[in-house]
Design an enzyme around this catalytic site. Structure first.
Site, PDB file in Angstrom:
ATOM      1  N   GLY A 136      27.308  27.786 -64.636  1.00 22.97           N
ATOM      2  CA  GLY A 136      26.151  27.366 -63.861  1.00 22.97           C
ATOM      3  C   GLY A 136      25.773  28.382 -62.802  1.00 22.97           C
ATOM      4  O   GLY A 136      25.719  29.589 -63.036  1.00 22.97           O
ATOM      5  N   CYS A 137      25.515  27.885 -61.592  1.00 20.31           N
ATOM      6  CA  CYS A 137      25.068  28.735 -60.488  1.00 20.31           C
ATOM      7  C   CYS A 137      26.142  29.730 -60.062  1.00 20.31           C
ATOM      8  O   CYS A 137      25.828  30.766 -59.466  1.00 20.31           O
ATOM      9  CB  CYS A 137      24.652  27.874 -59.304  1.00 20.31           C
ATOM     10  SG  CYS A 137      23.242  26.782 -59.647  1.00 20.31           S
ATOM     11  N   ALA A 138      27.396  29.443 -60.326  1.00 18.45           N
ATOM     12  CA  ALA A 138      28.476  30.357 -59.942  1.00 18.45           C
ATOM     13  C   ALA A 138      28.533  31.581 -60.841  1.00 18.45           C
ATOM     14  O   ALA A 138      29.227  32.557 -60.523  1.00 18.45           O
ATOM     15  CB  ALA A 138      29.821  29.634 -59.990  1.00 18.45           C
ATOM     16  N   ALA A 139      27.814  31.555 -61.949  1.00 22.43           N
ATOM     17  CA  ALA A 139      27.928  32.623 -62.943  1.00 22.43           C
ATOM     18  C   ALA A 139      27.423  33.965 -62.438  1.00 22.43           C
ATOM     19  O   ALA A 139      27.856  35.013 -62.923  1.00 22.43           O
ATOM     20  CB  ALA A 139      27.194  32.238 -64.221  1.00 22.43           C
ATOM     21  N   PHE A 150      28.451  29.769 -56.009  1.00 20.40           N
ATOM     22  CA  PHE A 150      29.079  28.453 -56.072  1.00 20.40           C
ATOM     23  C   PHE A 150      28.456  27.660 -57.215  1.00 20.40           C
ATOM     24  O   PHE A 150      27.252  27.719 -57.443  1.00 20.40           O
ATOM     25  CB  PHE A 150      28.873  27.695 -54.756  1.00 20.40           C
ATOM     26  CG  PHE A 150      29.181  28.509 -53.528  1.00 20.40           C
ATOM     27  CD1 PHE A 150      30.469  28.949 -53.281  1.00 20.40           C
ATOM     28  CD2 PHE A 150      28.177  28.848 -52.630  1.00 20.40           C
ATOM     29  CE1 PHE A 150      30.758  29.719 -52.156  1.00 20.40           C
ATOM     30  CE2 PHE A 150      28.449  29.611 -51.505  1.00 20.40           C
ATOM     31  CZ  PHE A 150      29.746  30.051 -51.260  1.00 20.40           C
TER      32      PHE A 150
END
Length: 355
Positions: A137-140, A333
């Site tokens: 997700g956004c942590a990628a 995150f």
């Protein structure tokens, strides 16, 4: 030391403003008891506009998972070449100089990965390594920087291209009317980004250390429910409070490198929402202005998932050039709850190093 060069970022042509978002929400969910709270939360995101890959009339419909994924594949191939060209130019490299491609996305699916298409169509060598990352997700975005760093350390002199393609609007679910879904409908936007981590030379952020951390027993706080209609984003109400337990992790991470996380020169962090940024400033004991690049991304693009860190980094490069050896933090995150962290300092190639 591997260096993160200036990213290239692009957003689709269609735009939806905050006022339009509120209007559409009121029309689509009229009479729902949770609507007033959702509208208030959307107003408080600080997102003034977002870009979307289709006109809003098409976005608000649901043609089925098959058609949505077809659009994802077509638009990813349409949008990514331009940012890749920009990222290679920023790194003063050609496609043949790239040894690995990391492709990150959580908003569509294809097999083989888009990396195969990129290698075939854009002049990359057939022996280029393919590293797709699909479920962070956004942590990628932060994870991609870290895996590129790791690759360059394992293969000295290598160059890694990172490509992020997030078409969040293709995950819109018209029938989802819980608070988490309504808030996400007013928060997420579409964008593509690319950046090169050079094994040697270049101008940018010299990566010195990276780490990952997962908050125990939070794996269901951010998730997808995969249904016949596609990906249904699920957001727990406790997610905005995750900076309180993560700030000490960031502090310890920097301390292990003999740095103070509250006294760095620049910060490139994921703009998940206003409370994430405000709380991180509070618990790191820094002025919220240090996150100005992330705030600008949130205001102008919304939460563009894994592409946030690259747009925030782009803004750092376009600001006044940081002083030599300026120290900084990169952090993404996302689901897990996962934090991907990196420390680096501003560096420019000595004369002749690019030859």
């Amino acid at each position: 030391m591997p260096r993160l060069c200036k990213p290239a970022v692009s957003a689709p042509e269609y735009v939806i403003t905050l006022e339009e978002t509120l209007e559409f929400a009121e029309q689509a969910h009229a009479g729902k008891p949770q609507l007033p709270l959702a509208l208030r939360l959307i107003r408080n995101t600080g997102v003034l506009k977002r870009h979307i890959v289709q006109p809003i009339e098409k976005t608000l419909g649901h043609p089925g998972l098959t058609e949505r994924n077809r659009i994802y594949e077509a638009e990813s191939k349409n949008l990514t070449p331009r940012v890749i060209e920009g990222a290679l130019k920023n790194a003063d490299l050609a496609a043949r100089d790239i040894d690995a491609i990391i492709y990150v996305s959580c908003t569509g699916f294809s097999m083989p990965s888009l990396t195969a298409w990129l290698i075939n169509k854009l002049g990359f060598r057939p022996d280029t390594r393919q590293i797709p990352i699909a479920q962070l997700g956004c942590a990628a975005g932060g994870a991609a920087v870290n895996r590129a760093h790791d690759f360059c350390l394992a293969h000295p002199g290598s160059n890694v291209l990172i490509v992020s393609c997030e078409l969040c609007s293709l995950c819109y679910q018209p029938d989802a009317d819980d608070i988490g879904s309504l808030l996400s409908d007013g928060l997420f936007g579409d964008a593509v980004a690319a950046a090169v981590v050079r094994g040697n030379g270049g101008v940018g952020i010299e990566l010195e250390r990276n780490a990952s951390y997962l908050i125990p027993n939070t794996e269901d706080w951010i998730s997808y429910a995969v249904k016949d209609t596609g990906f249904h984003f699920q957001l727990d109400r406790r997610v905005p409070g995750t900076m309180e337990p993560l700030a000490p992790v960031l502090r310890e991470f920097a301390k292990d490198h003999s740095w103070d996380a509250g006294k760095l020169d620049f910060y490139i962090v994921h703009a998940g929402g206003p409370r994430i940024l405000d709380d991180l400033a509070k618990f790191l004991e820094v002025d919220r202005q240090v996150f100005r690049h992330s705030w600008a991304t949130l205001t102008e693009y919304g939460n563009i998932a894994s592409a946030v860190v690259f747009d925030a980094a782009r803004r750092l490069f376009e600001e006044d050039t940081p002083s030599p050896d300026a120290t900084g933090l990169i952090a993404g995150f996302g689901p897990g709850i996962t934090a991907e962290m990196a420390l680096g300092r501003w560096s420019e190639a000595p004369a002749g190093e690019l030859d």
